[in-house]
Design an enzyme around this catalytic site. Structure first.
Site, short mmCIF file in Angstrom:
data_model
loop_
_atom_site.label_atom_id
_atom_site.label_comp_id
_atom_site.label_asym_id
_atom_site.label_seq_id
_atom_site.Cartn_x
_atom_site.Cartn_y
_atom_site.Cartn_z
N CYS A 44 0.84 -1.21 0.00
CA CYS A 44 0.00 0.00 0.00
C CYS A 44 0.87 1.25 0.00
CB CYS A 44 -0.99 -0.05 1.15
SG CYS A 44 -2.40 1.00 0.85
N HIS A 129 -3.48 -4.94 1.78
CA HIS A 129 -2.84 -5.20 3.08
C HIS A 129 -2.83 -6.69 3.40
CE1 HIS A 129 -2.27 -1.15 4.90
NE2 HIS A 129 -3.13 -0.82 3.95
N GLU A 131 -1.28 -8.27 5.51
CA GLU A 131 -1.13 -8.56 6.95
C GLU A 131 -2.48 -8.55 7.67
OE1 GLU A 131 -0.76 -5.69 5.59
OE2 GLU A 131 -1.23 -4.07 7.00
N1 GLN Z 1 -3.52 6.44 0.84
C1 GLN Z 1 -2.31 6.16 1.54
C2 GLN Z 1 -1.15 6.94 0.93
O1 GLN Z 1 -1.33 7.62 -0.02
C3 GLN Z 1 -2.00 4.68 1.56
C4 GLN Z 1 -3.00 3.97 2.42
C5 GLN Z 1 -2.52 2.70 3.02
O2 GLN Z 1 -1.33 2.42 3.13
N2 GLN Z 1 -3.47 1.92 3.46
O3 GLN Z 1 -0.05 6.89 1.40
#
Ligand code: GLN
Length: 158
Positions: A44, A129, A131
């Site tokens: 992410c 994610h 995890e």
């Molecule tokens: N939207 C977040 C970002 O731009 C990422 C979100 C996440 O890691 N769940 O960094």
């Protein structure tokens, strides 16, 4: 940061993580880890931090909040290359997607036509994610990367 078999750059906020890397002076150590071909998993926000506009560890650009913001967070069953036929339950939280990538990048999974899991050499990155679910299969891809990089290092040391 010596002695690591692999490094996970987790989710969170890519801006905050980037500032943290800067203020802690971590960038040279991260680069040294990557330059040695040691595996990295970016999830992410971690995928964003690895992209071409940030640390440049993947030949890809990630689009932040591409699926929408908090209210558009969702879960989906996705097919992922290399984990078998059973779909993976993936949790997307303010998730990015891969907006563009170079020819050397393997797309392991796409959702609604957008790459959400990729591998570029020693770097594995995903928009979700892994995890947050009990399914270990995505992490297993990363663990296999660390095992083979460790045995490669042993070979080279001989
Ligand atoms: N939207 C977040 C970002 O731009 C990422 C979100 C996440 O890691 N769940 O960094």
């Amino acid at each position: 940061m010596t002695g690591l078999d692999g490094l996970v750059i987790p989710g969170g906020e890519s801006t905050t993580i980037t500032k943290g890397i800067e203020s802690a002076g971590l960038e040279p150590a991260l680069r040294a880890h990557h330059d040695q071909g040691l595996p990295i998993l970016g999830t992410c926000a971690g995928m964003i931090v690895c992209d071409a506009e940030h640390l440049g560890f993947i030949d890809a650009t990630a689009k932040r909040n591409a699926f929408g913001r908090q209210l558009q967070s969702f879960e989906a069953d996705i097919a992922v290359e290399g984990i078998g036929d059973e779909p993976l339950r993936a949790v997307f939280i303010r998730a990015p997607w891969v907006e563009s990538h170079g020819p050397g990048v393997e797309v392991l999974s796409s959702y609604e036509g957008h790459p959400v899991a990729i591998r570029d050499g020693s770097v594995l990155a995903c928009a979700f994610h892994p995890e947050l679910t009990e399914d270990p299969r995505f992490h297993a891809i990363f663990m296999a990367m660390t095992t083979s990089s460790r045995s490669r290092a042993k070979e080279e040391a001989r």
